[in-house]
Scaffold this motif. Structure first.
Motif, mmCIF file in Angstrom:
data_model
loop_
_atom_site.group_PDB
_atom_site.id
_atom_site.type_symbol
_atom_site.label_atom_id
_atom_site.label_comp_id
_atom_site.label_asym_id
_atom_site.label_seq_id
_atom_site.Cartn_x
_atom_site.Cartn_y
_atom_site.Cartn_z
ATOM 1 N N MET A 1 0.831 -1.152 -0.019
ATOM 2 C CA MET A 1 0.001 -0.090 0.077
ATOM 3 C C MET A 1 1.025 1.278 0.112
ATOM 4 O O MET A 1 0.258 2.463 0.171
ATOM 5 N N GLY A 2 2.186 1.128 -0.083
ATOM 6 C CA GLY A 2 3.012 2.335 -0.094
ATOM 7 C C GLY A 2 3.129 3.097 1.245
ATOM 8 O O GLY A 2 3.559 3.929 1.331
ATOM 9 N N LYS A 3 2.944 2.257 2.290
ATOM 10 C CA LYS A 3 3.041 2.894 3.666
ATOM 11 C C LYS A 3 4.235 2.274 4.499
ATOM 12 O O LYS A 3 4.668 1.062 4.242
ATOM 13 N N GLU A 4 4.449 2.852 5.502
ATOM 14 C CA GLU A 4 5.700 2.281 6.412
ATOM 15 C C GLU A 4 4.673 1.867 7.660
ATOM 16 O O GLU A 4 3.837 2.056 7.924
ATOM 17 N N TRP A 5 5.481 1.143 8.348
ATOM 18 C CA TRP A 5 4.865 0.290 9.537
ATOM 19 C C TRP A 5 5.898 0.482 10.902
ATOM 20 O O TRP A 5 7.052 0.374 10.595
ATOM 21 N N VAL A 6 5.267 0.286 12.068
ATOM 22 C CA VAL A 6 5.905 -0.010 13.311
ATOM 23 C C VAL A 6 5.321 -1.201 13.726
ATOM 24 O O VAL A 6 4.224 -1.375 13.683
ATOM 25 N N GLU A 7 6.307 -1.753 14.414
ATOM 26 C CA GLU A 7 5.498 -3.188 15.066
ATOM 27 C C GLU A 7 5.365 -2.870 16.582
ATOM 28 O O GLU A 7 6.314 -2.212 17.320
ATOM 29 N N VAL A 8 4.297 -3.020 17.076
ATOM 30 C CA VAL A 8 3.893 -2.613 18.441
ATOM 31 C C VAL A 8 3.288 -3.770 19.051
ATOM 32 O O VAL A 8 2.495 -4.698 18.442
ATOM 33 N N TYR A 9 3.506 -3.986 20.391
ATOM 34 C CA TYR A 9 2.870 -4.808 21.217
ATOM 35 C C TYR A 9 1.560 -4.478 21.749
ATOM 36 O O TYR A 9 1.534 -3.291 22.064
ATOM 37 N N GLU A 10 0.742 -5.280 21.969
ATOM 38 C CA GLU A 10 -0.571 -5.052 22.402
ATOM 39 C C GLU A 10 -0.624 -4.448 23.792
ATOM 40 O O GLU A 10 -0.216 -4.928 24.882
ATOM 41 N N THR A 11 -1.172 -3.049 24.014
ATOM 42 C CA THR A 11 -1.287 -2.486 24.902
ATOM 43 C C THR A 11 -2.211 -1.394 24.611
ATOM 44 O O THR A 11 -2.409 -1.007 23.585
ATOM 45 N N PRO A 12 -3.080 -0.914 25.596
ATOM 46 C CA PRO A 12 -4.190 0.195 25.256
ATOM 47 C C PRO A 12 -3.602 1.436 24.697
ATOM 48 O O PRO A 12 -2.596 1.915 25.155
ATOM 49 N N GLY A 13 -4.003 1.670 23.522
ATOM 50 C CA GLY A 13 -3.597 3.008 22.719
ATOM 51 C C GLY A 13 -2.458 2.673 21.981
ATOM 52 O O GLY A 13 -2.120 3.486 21.248
ATOM 53 N N PHE A 14 -1.772 1.591 21.993
ATOM 54 C CA PHE A 14 -0.331 1.386 21.146
ATOM 55 C C PHE A 14 0.485 2.560 21.611
ATOM 56 O O PHE A 14 0.543 3.101 22.822
ATOM 57 N N VAL A 15 1.122 2.981 20.231
ATOM 58 C CA VAL A 15 1.770 4.246 20.610
ATOM 59 C C VAL A 15 1.353 5.298 20.229
ATOM 60 O O VAL A 15 1.154 6.475 20.934
ATOM 61 N N SER A 16 0.916 5.301 19.126
ATOM 62 C CA SER A 16 0.421 6.771 18.370
ATOM 63 C C SER A 16 -0.915 7.058 19.146
ATOM 64 O O SER A 16 -0.806 8.634 19.515
ATOM 65 N N THR A 17 -1.559 6.300 19.405
ATOM 66 C CA THR A 17 -3.138 6.654 19.980
ATOM 67 C C THR A 17 -2.832 7.322 21.357
ATOM 68 O O THR A 17 -3.110 8.239 21.920
ATOM 69 N N ARG A 18 -2.024 6.430 22.106
ATOM 70 C CA ARG A 18 -1.488 6.860 23.625
ATOM 71 C C ARG A 18 -1.087 8.199 23.677
ATOM 72 O O ARG A 18 -1.400 9.142 24.294
ATOM 73 N N LEU A 19 -0.016 8.436 22.809
ATOM 74 C CA LEU A 19 0.678 9.689 22.740
ATOM 75 C C LEU A 19 -0.228 11.017 22.245
ATOM 76 O O LEU A 19 -0.183 12.019 22.755
ATOM 77 N N VAL A 20 -0.937 10.677 21.136
ATOM 78 C CA VAL A 20 -1.567 11.898 20.505
ATOM 79 C C VAL A 20 -2.740 12.270 21.396
ATOM 80 O O VAL A 20 -2.971 13.236 21.681
ATOM 81 N N LEU A 21 -3.420 11.159 22.264
ATOM 82 C CA LEU A 21 -4.517 11.368 23.121
ATOM 83 C C LEU A 21 -3.770 12.183 24.312
ATOM 84 O O LEU A 21 -4.755 13.322 24.816
ATOM 85 N N THR A 22 -2.806 11.733 24.988
ATOM 86 C CA THR A 22 -2.256 12.518 25.852
ATOM 87 C C THR A 22 -1.837 14.012 25.511
ATOM 88 O O THR A 22 -2.350 14.598 26.278
ATOM 89 N N LEU A 23 -1.486 14.109 24.523
ATOM 90 C CA LEU A 23 -1.174 15.724 23.987
ATOM 91 C C LEU A 23 -2.411 16.407 23.632
ATOM 92 O O LEU A 23 -2.323 17.423 24.259
ATOM 93 N N CYS A 24 -3.244 15.903 23.076
ATOM 94 C CA CYS A 24 -4.662 16.641 22.849
ATOM 95 C C CYS A 24 -5.172 16.942 24.336
ATOM 96 O O CYS A 24 -5.693 17.989 24.482
ATOM 97 N N ASN A 25 -5.333 15.935 25.279
ATOM 98 C CA ASN A 25 -5.719 16.104 26.619
ATOM 99 C C ASN A 25 -5.173 17.263 27.193
ATOM 100 O O ASN A 25 -5.669 18.203 27.853
ATOM 101 N N GLU A 26 -3.878 17.326 27.213
ATOM 102 C CA GLU A 26 -2.980 18.168 27.844
ATOM 103 C C GLU A 26 -3.429 19.564 27.178
ATOM 104 O O GLU A 26 -3.196 20.481 27.793
ATOM 105 N N ALA A 27 -3.377 19.526 26.088
ATOM 106 C CA ALA A 27 -3.558 20.963 25.145
ATOM 107 C C ALA A 27 -4.790 21.509 25.930
ATOM 108 O O ALA A 27 -5.133 22.822 26.156
ATOM 109 N N MET A 28 -6.085 20.563 25.960
ATOM 110 C CA MET A 28 -7.298 21.185 26.545
ATOM 111 C C MET A 28 -6.828 21.768 28.059
ATOM 112 O O MET A 28 -7.631 22.874 28.303
ATOM 113 N N TYR A 29 -6.408 21.018 28.683
ATOM 114 C CA TYR A 29 -6.044 21.562 30.149
ATOM 115 C C TYR A 29 -5.502 22.958 30.160
ATOM 116 O O TYR A 29 -5.828 23.887 30.682
ATOM 117 N N ALA A 30 -4.356 22.914 29.203
ATOM 118 C CA ALA A 30 -3.657 24.227 29.191
ATOM 119 C C ALA A 30 -4.661 25.360 28.646
ATOM 120 O O ALA A 30 -4.607 26.509 29.232
#
Lengths: 304, 414
Positions: free
Chosen positions: A174-203
Motif C-alpha cells: 500500500m506504499g506505507k511505512e509500519w512500526v511493530e507494536v505489542y498490544e497495550t491500550p492505545g499502542f504508541v500513536s493513540t496513547r501519545l496523541v490522546l495525551t497530547l490533545c488532552n493536555e492541550a485542553m487543560y492548558a
C-alpha cells in the motif's frame, strides 16, 4: 502468500478509506457492511474522493475507473471466503467486534489472516473467539487512510511471525511505512496523541494561551501539520473522550483522566469538525473557518 | 549478401517485458524475417490476454489466469511450439534470447551477454527505472529458467547515448548530486535512434562516420537525438523520459520553478505533481481533448483552438531542438522521422520542415503526403535530406543478440 483479495468489514470512514487505498494499489477489495445505505454512501464517497484526486492530477480517468472496478460492495459476510486477509473496521465495541471475528473465523479460508483496525481494544481478546489466534493481529491505520503514511502492526499474545510478515507485505504494497507494536491500550500513536490533545485542553482551560496560540506553538515549534486542538476536532471530540476514558480505566493512571472541558464540549454536542464546532469552527467541507477567536472552546476556556 | 552459415541463421527470441505485459517476436536471422510475434497483457490478473500471430496465419486470442512473467513466457513458448499455432518444434531451436532493458545507467554502452554481474547492474538501476527495470529483470530470469542453456543478451534503451560528451550529459546542478545519485542526462529510445540512423546511412549510401544526422522518434513518448559519426552526441530526454519534446501526456521541458509554485498553490504532493507532469500534460493537458496526435489533428481541422495550440507547441518545440542539434554538430546532413507520429503524420513533418529553410531543408509536399513508408521527402535540390524511416527496435535487439552469441561461441571455440 499472495494478497490478491482483501476484505474490509465496516463501510464507515476508515472502511471507505481502506477500500480506496487498497484498490488504488492494484488489489481487489471486498467491502462489507450489513447496512445497505451505508454501502451506498461508501460507494458515493469513494467516487467523490477519486474524482477529487483526478482533479488534482493524481490519477487519470482510466485509472479512476480501474480502481472503482476493483471494489465490490457486499451486505453479506459470506463472500469473505475468497479473501486472503480481512480488516475489520466497525465501531470500537468489543462485543460487536467479537461477533464479527467469530463469523469471519467460520467463513474465511483456513490460511486467511484476520486483522482489526482497533486503536484501543485487546487483539488477544478478539483472537480468543477464533480457532486461529496465530493469524489474528491489529492493523491500526490512520485517518485519512489514502494519504497517511503510517500503520501500526499490532501483535496480540499469540500472533505468529508469519502473520506479522504477511501483514507487513500488505502495508508495503500500500506504499506505507509500519512500526511493530505489542498490544497495550492505545499502542504508541493513540496513547501519545490522546495525551497530547488532552493536555492541550487543560492548558486552554487553565488560560495558559488561546486555542490558536496553543496550536500555533505546536505547529511551528515542533513541525506538526496541525496543532493538538485541531487534531482533536478532526478526530471527533466524542471519540477522544471515549478513548481517554478507556485508557484511564485500563491503566488506572491519573495522567489519562479526561479534561473536564472536553466532557463539557461533548455534552453540548460540539464534537469537532463533523458538527462544524469544536475548539474551532468548520464549514460543511470540514475546512477551518478563519477568525476562530470566538470559538466555543475558547470562551469556555477563558471564563473562569 | 553472402549466404548465411547455419550459426548466423539462428532463431532469436526477442522479449520486451513491462510491469504487466510481455511483447515478443521470434526472428529467423537467416533472412531477418519474423516467424511469429505477439503480446501478453494484464499479467497478474485472472483476465490476462494473449495475442499470438504466426506470420501469414490468423492471430490467436486467448484470456486466462497469468500471474507473473514466468507463466506468461511459458504460455508464449507453448504457442511457439504448438502443432497448431507454432513455428518451431522445440524451444531448443532458439539460439539466443534478446531482452529490451530500459535503463543501463552508466554501466553499459552497448548490448551485453547476461551474466550474474550484468543482472546485478540491472538491479542497481532499479532506482533510475523503477517501473521498467524490475520487469525487465523478471523477464530475463523467467527466460533463463524456461529456456535453460540458451544465451541471453540485454539491449539497453540508454545504451546508444552513452557516447554523449560530459558537457552534454551533465546538468548544471551541484556536482555532488551527480557523484552521489548519478543525476545526469541518460536519454532513451536509443535502440530506435540507432536503427534509423544506421538505416539512413545505408539508404544514403554513405559511411556513418561522415554523417551528421538528427533523429526524431515521435511516438507517445518522443525524443530527438543528434547523431554524429554514428554516435549519439546529444538527446532531448534526460534523467527520465520526461524531459525534452512536448509528448502525448508528458510536459517535456519546463521552468523547474513552476513546480514548487504550483505545488504550493494547489497543495500538491510529490506523487500528484509527478502524475500531473507524466500523465496529464503534453498534448492532452494543453488541448483538453486527447494525447493522441491523430485526434489533435482531427480537432484542429474542425477549428478547435486549443488543439491547434497543442499542435503548434509540439512542432515548434521539435523545430527548436532540430535547430539546436544542427548547432551542436555544426551542420546536418539529414533529418530522420520515425515512431508513430514521425512515420504517419505528414502535417507534423510539413509544419516542422517548412520553417527550416535557413538550414537548407526543402521538402516535396506531395512526396511527404503520399508514397511509401520508407522514403526521402526532400526535394532534389535540398541541401539536407529528410527521411521517413519506420523504426524496428526488435530487429536491432535480435541482431545484437546473434552477433554477441556468435562472438562468444568463437571465443569458446578458439
Amino acid at each position: 502468500m499472495r494478497l490478491d483479495k482483501i476484505g474490509v468489514v465496516g463501510a464507515g470512514t476508515m472502511g471507505r478509506g481502506l477500500a480506496e487505498a487498497i484498490a488504488s494499489q492494484g488489489m481487489d477489495v471486498l467491502l462489507n457492511d450489513r447496512d445497505p445505505d451505508q454501502l451506498n454512501a461508501a460507494r458515493e464517497a469513494i467516487e467523490i474522493s477519486l474524482q477529487k484526486r483526478q482533479e488534482k492530477w493524481a490519477i487519470t480517468e482510466a485509472e479512476k475507473r480501474i480502481i472503482l472496478g476493483r471494489i465490490s460492495y457486499l451486505d453479506s459476510l459470506t463472500p469473505m471466503a475468497q479473501a486472503d486477509l480481512v480488516i475489520e473496521t466497525i465501531i470500537e465495541d468489543l462485543d460487536q467486534k467479537k461477533e464479527v471475528f467469530a463469523a469471519l473465523d467460520r467463513i474465511c479460508k483456513p490460511d486467511a489472516i484476520l486483522a482489526t483496525n482497533t486503536s484501543t481494544l485487546s487483539i488477544t481478546e478478539l483472537a480468543a473467539v477464533t480457532q486461529r489466534p496465530g493469524q489474528v493481529l491489529g492493523l491500526h491505520f490512520m485517518n485519512p487512510v489514502p494519504t497517511s503514511r503510517l500503520v501500526e502492526v499490532v501483535r496480540g499474545l499469540k500472533t505468529s511471525e508469519k502473520t506479522v510478515a504477511i501483514a507487513a507485505d500488505l502495508v508495503a504494497a500500500m506504499g506505507k511505512e509500519w512500526v511493530e507494536v505489542y498490544e497495550t491500550p492505545g499502542f504508541v500513536s493513540t496513547r501519545l496523541v490522546l495525551t497530547l490533545c488532552n493536555e492541550a485542553m487543560y492548558a486552554l482551560m487553565e488560560g495558559v494561551a488561546t486555542a490558536e496560540g496553543i496550536d500555533k506553538a505546536m505547529r511551528l515549534g515542533y513541525g506538526m501539520p496541525r496543532g493538538p486542538l485541531e487534531t482533536a476536532d478532526r478526530m471527533g471530540l466524542d471519540t477522544i473522550l471515549l478513548a481517554m476514558e478507556r485508557l484511564f480505566r485500563e491503566y488506572g493512571d491519573s495522567k489519562f483522566r479526561p479534561c473536564p472541558l472536553l466532557r463539557k464540549l461533548v455534552r453540548a454536542g460540539h464534537l469537532g469538525a463533523k458538527t462544524g464546532q469544536g475548539f474551532f469552527r468548520y464549514n460543511r467541507d470540514g475546512e477551518r473557518i478563519p477568525d476562530s477567536h470566538t470559538s466555543q472552546g475558547q470562551e469556555e476556556g477563558m471564563q473562569r | 549478401m553472402s549466404a548465411k552459415t547455419p550459426a548466423e541463421a539462428m532463431k532469436v527470441f526477442v522479449l520486451n517485458c513491462g510491469s504487466s505485459s510481455v511483447k515478443y517476436q521470434l526472428f529467423d536471422m537467416g533472412d531477418e524475417s519474423v516467424l511469429a510475434k505477439g503480446r501478453v497483457e494484464r499479467i497478474g490478473t485472472d483476465e490476462a490476454l494473449v495475442v499470438h500471430q504466426a506470420t501469414g496465419r490468423d492471430a490467436v486470442h486467448a484470456t486466462g489466469t497469468i500471474l507473473e512473467h514466468t507463466a506468461a513466457i511459458q504460455r508464449v513458448l507453448a504457442l511457439l511450439t504448438s502443432p497448431e499455432h507454432g513455428v518451431i518444434r522445440h524451444v531448443s531451436e532458439i539460439g539466443a534470447v534478446g531482452h529490451r532493458v530500459l535503463h543501463g545507467g552508466e554501466y553499459f554502452s552497448g548490448s551485453v551477454l547476461v551474466t550474474p554481474e550484468v543482472k546485478q547492474a540491472i538491479r542497481a538501476c532499479f532506482d533510475l527505472g523503477p517501473l521498467h527495470n524490475p520487469a525487465n529483470l523478471a523477464g530475463i530470469e523467467a527466460a533463463e529458467n524456461l529456456i535453460p542453456g540458451v544465451p541471453q543478451v540485454a539491449t539497453f534503451d540508454t545504451g546508444f547515448h552513452s557516447t554523449m560528451p560530459r558537457y552534454a550529459y551533465l546538468y548544471a546542478l551541484p556536482y555532488v548530486l551527480y557523484r552521489r545519485y548519478h543525476v545526469r542526462r541518460y536519454g532513451f529510445h536509443g535502440t530506435s535512434h540507432r536503427y534509423v540512423s544506421e538505416r539512413a546511412a545505408a539508404l544514403m549510401g554513405r559511411p556513418p562516420a561522415e554523417l551528421k544526422l538528427i533523429s526524431c522518434h515521435l511516438g507517445n513518448g518522443a525524443s530527438v537525438a543528434a547523431v554524429q559519426g554514428g554516435a549519439s552526441v546529444d538527446t532531448s530526454m534526460g534523467f527520465t523520459p520526461l524531459e525534452g519534446l512536448v509528448m502525448g501526456t508528458r510536459s517535456g521541458d519546463l521552468d523547474p520553478a513552476v513546480l514548487p509554485y504550483v505545488m504550493a498553490k494547489e497543495e500538491l504532493g510529490l506523487a500528484e505533481i509527478s502524475s500531473m507532469l507524466n500523465k496529464h500534460s503534453g498534448l492532452l493537458g494543453v488541448s483538453g481533448v486527447s494525447g493522441d496526435m491523430r485526434d489533435i489533428e482531427e480537432e484542429m481541422e474542425k477549428g478547435n483552438p486549443r488543439a491547434r495550440d497543442a499542435f503548434l507547441m509540439f512542432t515548434y518545440r521539435l523545430r527548436k531542438y532540430i535547430g539546436a542539434y544542427a548547432a551542436a554538430m555544426d551542420g546536418v546532413d539529414a533529418i530522420l522521422f520515425t515512431g508513430g507520429i514521425g512515420e504517419n503524420s505528414w502535417r507534423v513533418r510539413e509544419e516542422v520542415c517548412q520553417h527550416l529553410n535557413y538550414l537548407g531543408v526543402q521538402i516535396d509536399p506531395d512526396l511527404n503526403r503520399n508514397g511509401q513508408k520508407e522514403k526521402d521527402i526532400a526535394t532534389p535540390s535540398s541541401r539536407v535530406r529528410v527521411w521517413v524511416i519506420p523504426t524496428n527496435e526488435e530487429l536491432v535487439i535480435a541482431r545484437d543478440a546473434r552477433d554477441i552469441v556468435l562472438k562468444e561461441k568463437e571465443k569458446a571455440g578458439a
